[in-house]
Design an enzyme around this catalytic site. Structure first.
Site: not given
Ligand code: NAP
Length: 252
Positions: A12, A62-63, A153, A157
């Site tokens: 990601g 795709d992971v 979710y 998590k």
């Molecule tokens: P984000 O901006 O939505 O980025 C997630 C990335 O993962 C995107 O580039 C997405 O690609 C990629 N992805 C999705 N499905 C995938 C797959 N099957 N194989 C490979 N890549 C894939 O999310 P983020 O906010 O940076 O979050 C990153 C991580 O932190 C996630 O695990 C999220 O649950 C966790 N997290 C985030 C927050 C927050 O507040 N943002 C809080 C707690 C935890 P596409 O763009 O092509 O879909």
């Protein structure tokens, strides 16, 4: 740090926390495979790393797909070197109240977060065992403690926390640590999408969130990357099986 830079995979890595982490690990001196669904989407992160003098490789996979994961890890091992660091960051949200949540909403979230972290960790561990060194960091969330509208979710998590502790127990004797980072509100496309779904402007959404956070601000990808940088460092080998909340205040 050994003479040959260690190789990290950040899933990601095209945007958000993954992009911030990939850039931070590259600045720390690691060679970084930036993995995301589409290889082309990794270009900006790879370019940011390269133009800062680092070494990076874009990988599309795709992971949640066994064969794609195998091919991706083989490509990283062949082109950059055997992975020693894995950050399981790829994530999706499919929020809905339980009574409206579809089978697909459930399966998609489990597939990316849980199956994806399992497949990536399984594919990378043999390279880490061979090196007698490894660092796995899984992205959990404050939602693991329960969050309205996120039955899928929050379950995924919370599951990642059990996964992390079990990896720490199984892999410790090979010099491999496994830890989870559990962010609170981080300003990324993911939280922007949540604001849009709720019909709230992102600025207002962040202000409202910040007012509930002890440090009175929302988090940025660099806040999470900083903790991951520590956890994957050479000196952090006695820290394993931990869940570190990165949320601007205490969470239980
Ligand atoms: P984000 O901006 O939505 O980025 C997630 C990335 O993962 C995107 O580039 C997405 O690609 C990629 N992805 C999705 N499905 C995938 C797959 N099957 N194989 C490979 N890549 C894939 O999310 P983020 O906010 O940076 O979050 C990153 C991580 O932190 C996630 O695990 C999220 O649950 C966790 N997290 C985030 C927050 C927050 O507040 N943002 C809080 C707690 C935890 P596409 O763009 O092509 O879909």
């Amino acid at each position: 740090m050994s003479e040959q830079a260690r190789v990290a995979i950040v899933t990601g890595g095209a945007r958000g926390i993954g992009a911030g982490t990939a850039q931070r690990l590259a600045a720390d001196g690691l060679a970084v495979a930036v993995l995301d669904l589409k290889e082309a989407d990794c270009a900006a992160t790879v370019e940011a790393i390269s133009s800062a003098g680092g070494r990076a490789l874009a990988v599309g996979a795709d992971v949640s797909d066994t064969e794609q994961v195998k091919a991706a890890v083989d490509k990283v091992a062949g082109d950059l070197g055997p992975p020693a660091v894995l950050v399981n960051n790829a994530g999706v949200i499919r929020d809905n109240m339980l009574f409206k949540m579809t089978d697909d909403d459930w399966d998609m979230v489990m597939g990316v977060h849980l199956r994806g972290s399992f497949l990536m960790s399984r594919a990378c561990q043999r390279h880490m065992v061979d090196q007698g060194f490894g660092r796995i960091v899984n992205l959990s969330s404050s939602s693991a403690l329960g969050n309205r509208g996120q039955a899928n979710y929050s379950t995924a998590k919370a599951g990642l926390q059990g996964f992390t502790k079990t990896l720490a127990i199984e892999l410790g004797k090979f010099g491999i640590t496994a830890n989870a980072v559990a962010p609170g509100f981080i300003a990324t496309d993911m939280t922007a999408a949540t604001a849009a779904r709720l019909g709230v402007g992102f600025e207002d959404f962040q202000k409202a969130a910040a007012s509930q956070i002890p440090v009175r601000r929302v988090g940025q990808p660099a806040d999470v990357a900083h903790v991951i940088s520590f956890l994957v460092s050479e000196g952090a080998g006695f820290v394993s099986g931990q869940v570190i909340y990165v949320a601007g205040g205490p969470l239980c």
